[in-house]
Scaffold this motif. Structure first.
Motif, PDB file in Angstrom:
ATOM      1  N   GLN A 138      14.527  -2.480  -0.775  1.00 45.95           N
ATOM      2  CA  GLN A 138      14.576  -3.378   0.398  1.00 45.95           C
ATOM      3  C   GLN A 138      13.384  -3.171   1.328  1.00 45.95           C
ATOM      4  OE1 GLN A 138      16.931  -5.474  -0.241  1.00 45.95           O
ATOM      5  NE2 GLN A 138      17.618  -4.041  -1.811  1.00 45.95           N
ATOM      6  N   ILE A 139      12.286  -2.684   0.781  1.00 48.22           N
ATOM      7  CA  ILE A 139      11.077  -2.494   1.592  1.00 48.22           C
ATOM      8  C   ILE A 139      10.067  -3.545   1.161  1.00 48.22           C
ATOM      9  CG2 ILE A 139       9.163  -0.918   2.099  1.00 48.22           C
ATOM     10  CD1 ILE A 139      11.167   1.367   1.449  1.00 48.22           C
ATOM     11  N   LEU A 140       9.454  -4.183   2.164  1.00 43.58           N
ATOM     12  CA  LEU A 140       8.470  -5.218   1.869  1.00 43.58           C
ATOM     13  C   LEU A 140       7.088  -4.588   1.737  1.00 43.58           C
ATOM     14  CD1 LEU A 140       7.601  -8.207   1.686  1.00 43.58           C
ATOM     15  CD2 LEU A 140       7.646  -8.285   4.180  1.00 43.58           C
ATOM     16  N   SER A 141       6.439  -4.839   0.615  1.00 41.08           N
ATOM     17  CA  SER A 141       5.066  -4.367   0.421  1.00 41.08           C
ATOM     18  C   SER A 141       4.118  -5.501   0.814  1.00 41.08           C
ATOM     19  CB  SER A 141       4.858  -3.958  -1.042  1.00 41.08           C
ATOM     20  OG  SER A 141       5.507  -4.876  -1.907  1.00 41.08           O
ATOM     21  N   LEU A 142       3.039  -5.150   1.489  1.00 53.40           N
ATOM     22  CA  LEU A 142       2.192  -6.165   2.113  1.00 53.40           C
ATOM     23  C   LEU A 142       0.719  -5.971   1.769  1.00 53.40           C
ATOM     24  CD1 LEU A 142       3.550  -5.240   5.634  1.00 53.40           C
ATOM     25  CD2 LEU A 142       4.408  -7.185   4.338  1.00 53.40           C
ATOM     26  N   HIS A 143       0.042  -7.039   1.366  1.00 53.02           N
ATOM     27  CA  HIS A 143      -1.407  -6.967   1.206  1.00 53.02           C
ATOM     28  C   HIS A 143      -2.026  -7.267   2.561  1.00 53.02           C
ATOM     29  CE1 HIS A 143      -5.363  -8.445  -0.778  1.00 53.02           C
ATOM     30  NE2 HIS A 143      -5.403  -7.157  -0.553  1.00 53.02           N
ATOM     31  N   PHE A 166      -2.962 -10.173   7.162  1.00 54.28           N
ATOM     32  CA  PHE A 166      -2.907 -10.574   5.762  1.00 54.28           C
ATOM     33  C   PHE A 166      -4.178 -11.327   5.409  1.00 54.28           C
ATOM     34  CE2 PHE A 166       1.641 -10.253   6.611  1.00 54.28           C
ATOM     35  CZ  PHE A 166       2.108  -9.669   5.450  1.00 54.28           C
ATOM     36  N   GLY A 167      -4.579 -11.262   4.160  1.00 54.96           N
ATOM     37  CA  GLY A 167      -5.724 -12.073   3.749  1.00 54.96           C
ATOM     38  C   GLY A 167      -6.217 -11.676   2.379  1.00 54.96           C
ATOM     39  N   LEU A 168      -6.812 -12.625   1.715  1.00 54.71           N
ATOM     40  CA  LEU A 168      -7.408 -12.332   0.421  1.00 54.71           C
ATOM     41  C   LEU A 168      -8.701 -11.562   0.622  1.00 54.71           C
ATOM     42  CD1 LEU A 168      -6.522 -15.689  -1.264  1.00 54.71           C
ATOM     43  CD2 LEU A 168      -5.728 -13.417  -1.932  1.00 54.71           C
ATOM     44  N   SER A 169      -9.285 -11.145  -0.482  1.00 53.14           N
ATOM     45  CA  SER A 169     -10.519 -10.376  -0.438  1.00 53.14           C
ATOM     46  C   SER A 169     -11.594 -11.110   0.373  1.00 53.14           C
ATOM     47  CB  SER A 169     -11.000 -10.145  -1.870  1.00 53.14           C
ATOM     48  OG  SER A 169     -12.020  -9.195  -1.872  1.00 53.14           O
ATOM     49  N   HIS A 229     -12.274  -0.690  17.470  1.00 51.83           N
ATOM     50  CA  HIS A 229     -12.516   0.507  18.269  1.00 51.83           C
ATOM     51  C   HIS A 229     -11.496   0.701  19.398  1.00 51.83           C
ATOM     52  CE1 HIS A 229     -15.208   3.871  18.611  1.00 51.83           C
ATOM     53  NE2 HIS A 229     -15.094   3.795  19.922  1.00 51.83           N
ATOM     54  N   ASN A 230     -10.861  -0.403  19.819  1.00 51.65           N
ATOM     55  CA  ASN A 230      -9.911  -0.294  20.929  1.00 51.65           C
ATOM     56  C   ASN A 230      -8.470  -0.071  20.481  1.00 51.65           C
ATOM     57  OD1 ASN A 230     -11.928  -0.826  22.910  1.00 51.65           O
ATOM     58  ND2 ASN A 230     -11.900  -2.961  22.193  1.00 51.65           N
ATOM     59  N   ARG A 231      -8.284   0.051  19.171  1.00 47.10           N
ATOM     60  CA  ARG A 231      -6.920   0.197  18.666  1.00 47.10           C
ATOM     61  C   ARG A 231      -6.839   1.296  17.609  1.00 47.10           C
ATOM     62  NH1 ARG A 231      -3.550  -4.066  19.721  1.00 47.10           N
ATOM     63  NH2 ARG A 231      -2.508  -3.979  17.703  1.00 47.10           N
ATOM     64  N   TYR A 232      -5.609   1.727  17.357  1.00 49.14           N
ATOM     65  CA  TYR A 232      -5.398   2.749  16.331  1.00 49.14           C
ATOM     66  C   TYR A 232      -5.300   2.097  14.960  1.00 49.14           C
ATOM     67  CZ  TYR A 232      -4.124   5.551  20.394  1.00 49.14           C
ATOM     68  OH  TYR A 232      -4.141   6.184  21.598  1.00 49.14           O
ATOM     69  N   LEU A 233      -6.067   2.616  14.038  1.00 56.27           N
ATOM     70  CA  LEU A 233      -6.017   2.073  12.673  1.00 56.27           C
ATOM     71  C   LEU A 233      -4.872   2.735  11.899  1.00 56.27           C
ATOM     72  CD1 LEU A 233      -7.273   0.369  10.363  1.00 56.27           C
ATOM     73  CD2 LEU A 233      -8.686   2.361   9.813  1.00 56.27           C
ATOM     74  N   ILE A 234      -3.966   1.896  11.388  1.00 59.87           N
ATOM     75  CA  ILE A 234      -2.890   2.423  10.527  1.00 59.87           C
ATOM     76  C   ILE A 234      -3.323   2.309   9.065  1.00 59.87           C
ATOM     77  CG2 ILE A 234      -0.476   2.081   9.808  1.00 59.87           C
ATOM     78  CD1 ILE A 234       0.179   1.444  12.725  1.00 59.87           C
ATOM     79  N   GLY A 235      -4.013   1.228   8.737  1.00 63.04           N
ATOM     80  CA  GLY A 235      -4.539   1.098   7.377  1.00 63.04           C
ATOM     81  C   GLY A 235      -5.266  -0.221   7.217  1.00 63.04           C
ATOM     82  N   ASP A 236      -6.104  -0.324   6.174  1.00 60.24           N
ATOM     83  CA  ASP A 236      -6.945  -1.526   6.055  1.00 60.24           C
ATOM     84  C   ASP A 236      -6.503  -2.490   4.961  1.00 60.24           C
ATOM     85  OD1 ASP A 236      -7.855  -0.071   3.783  1.00 60.24           O
ATOM     86  OD2 ASP A 236      -9.750  -1.156   3.873  1.00 60.24           O
ATOM     87  N   ASP A 237      -5.508  -2.114   4.126  1.00 56.72           N
ATOM     88  CA  ASP A 237      -5.273  -2.982   2.965  1.00 56.72           C
ATOM     89  C   ASP A 237      -3.851  -3.071   2.407  1.00 56.72           C
ATOM     90  OD1 ASP A 237      -6.713  -4.722   1.099  1.00 56.72           O
ATOM     91  OD2 ASP A 237      -6.302  -3.231  -0.421  1.00 56.72           O
ATOM     92  N   SER A 280      -3.515 -18.067  -3.343  1.00 56.02           N
ATOM     93  CA  SER A 280      -3.041 -16.829  -3.942  1.00 56.02           C
ATOM     94  C   SER A 280      -1.799 -16.406  -3.165  1.00 56.02           C
ATOM     95  CB  SER A 280      -4.149 -15.787  -3.857  1.00 56.02           C
ATOM     96  OG  SER A 280      -3.735 -14.577  -4.410  1.00 56.02           O
ATOM     97  N   ALA A 281      -0.648 -16.651  -3.771  1.00 59.34           N
ATOM     98  CA  ALA A 281       0.628 -16.466  -3.074  1.00 59.34           C
ATOM     99  C   ALA A 281       0.723 -15.093  -2.422  1.00 59.34           C
ATOM    100  CB  ALA A 281       1.782 -16.674  -4.041  1.00 59.34           C
ATOM    101  N   CYS A 282       1.279 -15.067  -1.226  1.00 58.19           N
ATOM    102  CA  CYS A 282       1.459 -13.848  -0.430  1.00 58.19           C
ATOM    103  C   CYS A 282       0.111 -13.192  -0.106  1.00 58.19           C
ATOM    104  CB  CYS A 282       2.371 -12.841  -1.127  1.00 58.19           C
ATOM    105  SG  CYS A 282       3.923 -13.534  -1.689  1.00 58.19           S
ATOM    106  N   PHE A 283      -0.951 -13.972  -0.127  1.00 57.38           N
ATOM    107  CA  PHE A 283      -2.304 -13.463   0.113  1.00 57.38           C
ATOM    108  C   PHE A 283      -2.609 -12.273  -0.795  1.00 57.38           C
ATOM    109  CE2 PHE A 283      -1.419 -15.747   4.074  1.00 57.38           C
ATOM    110  CZ  PHE A 283      -2.543 -16.558   4.134  1.00 57.38           C
ATOM    111  N   GLY A 284      -2.088 -12.339  -2.013  1.00 57.56           N
ATOM    112  CA  GLY A 284      -2.354 -11.242  -2.936  1.00 57.56           C
ATOM    113  C   GLY A 284      -1.619 -11.449  -4.241  1.00 57.56           C
ATOM    114  N   ALA A 285      -1.691 -12.658  -4.773  1.00 59.93           N
ATOM    115  CA  ALA A 285      -0.958 -12.962  -6.015  1.00 59.93           C
ATOM    116  C   ALA A 285      -1.380 -12.039  -7.153  1.00 59.93           C
ATOM    117  CB  ALA A 285      -1.165 -14.415  -6.418  1.00 59.93           C
ATOM    118  N   ALA A 286      -2.584 -11.529  -7.088  1.00 63.90           N
ATOM    119  CA  ALA A 286      -3.054 -10.657  -8.170  1.00 63.90           C
ATOM    120  C   ALA A 286      -2.263  -9.358  -8.236  1.00 63.90           C
ATOM    121  CB  ALA A 286      -4.534 -10.355  -7.983  1.00 63.90           C
TER     122      ALA A 286
END
Ligand SMILES: Nc1ncnc2c1ncn2[C@@H]1O[C@H](COP(=O)(O)OP(=O)(O)O)[C@@H](O)[C@H]1O
Ligand SMILES: C=C(OP(=O)(O)O)C(=O)O
Ligand SMILES: [Ca+2]
Ligand SMILES: [Mn+2]
Length: 659
Positions: free
Chosen positions: A336-341, A356-359, A370-378, A515-521
């Protein structure tokens, strides 16, 4: 004998002699320090290195940090178990025994002969056994970046240290992913569970073929003098952490994954045990075209039942990172956890945004703020606990990278960072980020803590803003639109971006990609499964959806220009601060998007694309053309129900372009 000072001392060559000291002593000493306590050069070298490895256990140390003698037995025992586990991973499944494993670099004879005594995984060869059973394979286990640098530079062509300390590498013939060569084993379970057929990234293969390729990769890896093994984690949410093992042939691959996955502490590594998932990366070694299903020399094979992935015939490192992402797209929804691109960052006040976004649409660039905390890029997970990054590093594009525009990424390119396929000055080793000679897809992979504002651990509360990035090379999508929930779902399922024609012959206009869900691949289940989870979570936590065009303005690719990164950043700032929620809005034609009339720091006229097109008729035609492409793409989804509520499904179907 020697005279004082330069003025009256003349050497044999007629030049003045330099005298360092006038103490009346005739013999000249190099220095006055006590000499080293070594009688041979080898002894001297042995003084240099203190005994410590990344996998040295901490438990067994006494208060002074010395390895306590009483515990040495358990340490030997533990090392043996570790090697047995790796040996099990590398075992041939068609022969009784595989090669013997030894820890350490085959080149450093002193170390390995000592270690080998304890750590050879003993098998008693019999006459019937193949020669490969008599061979030794050295295992380089969770090496440090410094050790991996040395391995790469000594043994892998095209490996260099750049002027800022990064490791420049070449990924070989492939400089990007090979989605057409990615296959998933279709068995009784996955046949029902996964998304198959048109639009799906899951190209089928059977179990038997997987085993043929697996054996091929294992045999190749075992035939080498040494292999690299990384034991690491995925997902910063401790409840849903996955243990991964990556077995590869190159130091480059090992350092890449060291940076990209979560790095275990020595204590965590001690308790690592058996991995949940294993990658066999045979890199340059190709698949065999006589093998069923193989259509090229490259094959990336995923077997969910065995929890294994095999890579043959490509050295592009992103294949491992994105392959594991596919695995998470299968494992996490089961919980029940959503994985996100998506990229993800958090403001000082704890407001979380997803990107969200494709490559190439800006996930990495815009989440690194620079003004925010980075949790992750991808790659992220959204669970009942909030968001968590899946990875331990970032993978930034570096084409045209500049220190002025993207200082945080620029400064992250230092010792430890893997730089793929860049071109540099042969003498100064300064990288020319404009140079596309090897590829346009030049990349930097660095640990997330190389970004100054990284949020460690990489977790955060439930998102407040969900930003959908589209790089619209048609130039008709507004720079920013506020979306209803149904519109958010419509655009999430559509997953639109556009590729620019580039320099290829014939192609004169941008190409729409959906590309569905911005990451069909990378998704494994039907897109509507993820969409339903996203809708449910956004509703429950009151998140607002936004569509941001990071692409063209003032015309399509070729006549208009890409929206300035500085403007996109101001738009994103206004979303984060909440000020954009308070703006005045008007609705656009065709797409029915709500667009703000004013944003601080952004010229108001660009907010409605029609204003920026000198040729209004061309604008109208292009808008309708893109609308048509959206409609056509969505036809594939009209028969699916999204979530429990058929109302939402109808609303989503109505949230697309109308004309
Ligand atoms: N307006 C803009 N918004 C975002 N990125 C932009 C913009 N204009 C140019 N770029 C460039 O586009 C690229 C976006 O790539 P990246 O952030 O790596 O995307 P992703 O992580 O989604 O693959 C970067 O090279 C960035 O400098
Ligand atoms: C590594 C990749 O991701 P992105 O371009 O989104 O950074 C990829 O798609 O291969
Ligand atoms: Ca991507
Ligand atoms: Mn990225």
């Amino acid at each position: 004998m020697e005279s004082k000072g330069i003025e009256n001392g003349v050497g044999r060559n007629g030049l003045a002699k330099i005298q360092t000291q006038d103490n009346g002593v005739e013999v000249c000493h190099d220095d006055s320090a006590t000499p080293v306590k070594a009688t041979t050069i080898d002894e001297l070298h042995s003084l240099q290195k203190k005994k410590s490895t990344p996998n040295t256990p901490l438990y067994n140390k006494d208060a002074q940090g010395n390895n306590a003698f009483a515990n040495n037995v358990s340490e030997v025992q533990r090392q043996k178990q570790q090697l047995q586990s790796i040996s099990a991973s590398l075992a041939s499944l068609t022969r009784e025994t595989g090669p013997k494993l030894v820890k350490g670099d085959p080149a450093s004879k002193h170390e390995t002969s000592k270690v080998a005594h304890h750590h050879v995984h003993h098998v008693t060869p019999t006459i019937s056994v193949s020669d490969s059973a008599l061979k030794f394979t050295h295992v380089l286990y969770n090496l440090s970046p410094a050790e991996l640098y040395e391995q790469a530079i000594k043994y892998e062509k095209g490996s260099f240290i750049t002027s800022t300390g990064a490791l420049a590498t070449l990924s070989g013939a492939k400089t990007g992913r090979s989605p057409k060569d990615k296959r998933v084993v279709k068995d009784e379970t996955t046949e029902d569970e996964l998304w198959w057929g048109k639009g799906s990234p899951n190209i089928e293969m059977d179990e038997e073929t997987f085993m043929v390729n697996r054996e091929r990769a294992v045999d190749y890896l075992n035939s080498l003098d040494k292999v690299f093994v990384n034991d690491q984690f995925l997902n910063w949410d401790p409840e849903h952490r996955i243990k991964v093992r990556i077995i590869s042939a190159r130091a480059y691959h090992s350092l890449f994954m060291h940076n990209m996955c979560i790095r275990p502490t020595p204590e965590e590594l001690e308790d690592f045990g058996t991995p949940d998932f294993t990658i066999y990366n045979a890199g340059r070694f190709p698949c065999n075209r006589y093998t069923h299903y193989m259509t090229s020399s490259t094959s990336i094979d995923l077997n969910l039942a065995r929890r294994e992935m095999v890579i043959l015939g490509t050295q592009y490192a992103g294949e491992m990172k994105k392959g594991l992402f596919s695995v998470m797209h299968y494992l996490m929804p089961k919980r029940q956890i959503l994985s996100l691109h998506s990229g993800c960052n958090m403001g000082k006040g704890g407001d979380v945004a997803l990107f969200f976004g494709l490559s190439g649409t800006g996930k990495t660039t815009l989440s690194t703020d620079h003004n925010r905390y980075l949790i992750g890029d991808d790659e992220h997970c959204w669970s009942e606990n909030g968001v968590s990054n899946i990875e331990g590093g970032c993978y930034a594009k570096c084409i045209d990278l500049s220190g002025e525009k993207e200082p945080d990424i620029w400064n992250a390119i230092k010792f430890g960072t893997v730089l793929e396929n860049v071109v540099f000055d042969e003498h100064t080793r300064e990288v020319d980020y404009m140079d596309k000679s090897v590829t346009e897809n030049t990349r930097a992979a660095y640990p997330i803590e190389y970004i100054p504002n990284a949020k460690i651990p990489c977790v955060g509360p439930h998102p407040k803003n969900v930003i959908l990035l589209a790089c619209d090379a048609f130039g008709v999508l507004p720079p920013v639109s506020k979306l209803s929930l149904a519109q958010t779902m419509y655009h999430f399922i559509s997953g639109y971006t556009a590729l620019v024609a580039g320099t290829e012959d014939g192609i004169k206009e941008p190409q729409a990609t959906f590309s569905a869900c911005f990451g069909a691949a990378f998704i494994m289940l039907h897109p509507t499964k993820y969409a339903a989870m996203l809708a449910e979570k956004m509703q429950k936590h009151g998140a607002t959806g936004w569509l941001v065009n990071t692409g063209w303005s003032g015309g399509s690719y070729g006549s208009g220009n890409r929206i300035k990164l500085a403007y996109t950043r101001r738009i994103i700032d206004a979303i984060h601060s909440g000020s954009l929620l308070e703006a005045n809005y008007k609705k656009t034609e065709v797409f029915g998007l709500e667009i703000p009339t004013e944003i601080e720091g952004v010229p108001s006229e660009i907010l409605d694309p029609v204003n920026t097109w000198p040729d209004k008729k061309a604008h109208e035609e292009t808008l309708l053309k893109l609308g048509g492409l959206f409609k056509k793409n969505f036809e594939g989804f009209v028969n699916y129900k999204i979530g429990e509520d058929s109302n939402l499904t109808e609303e989503i179907l109505a949230a697309g372009p109308i004309f």
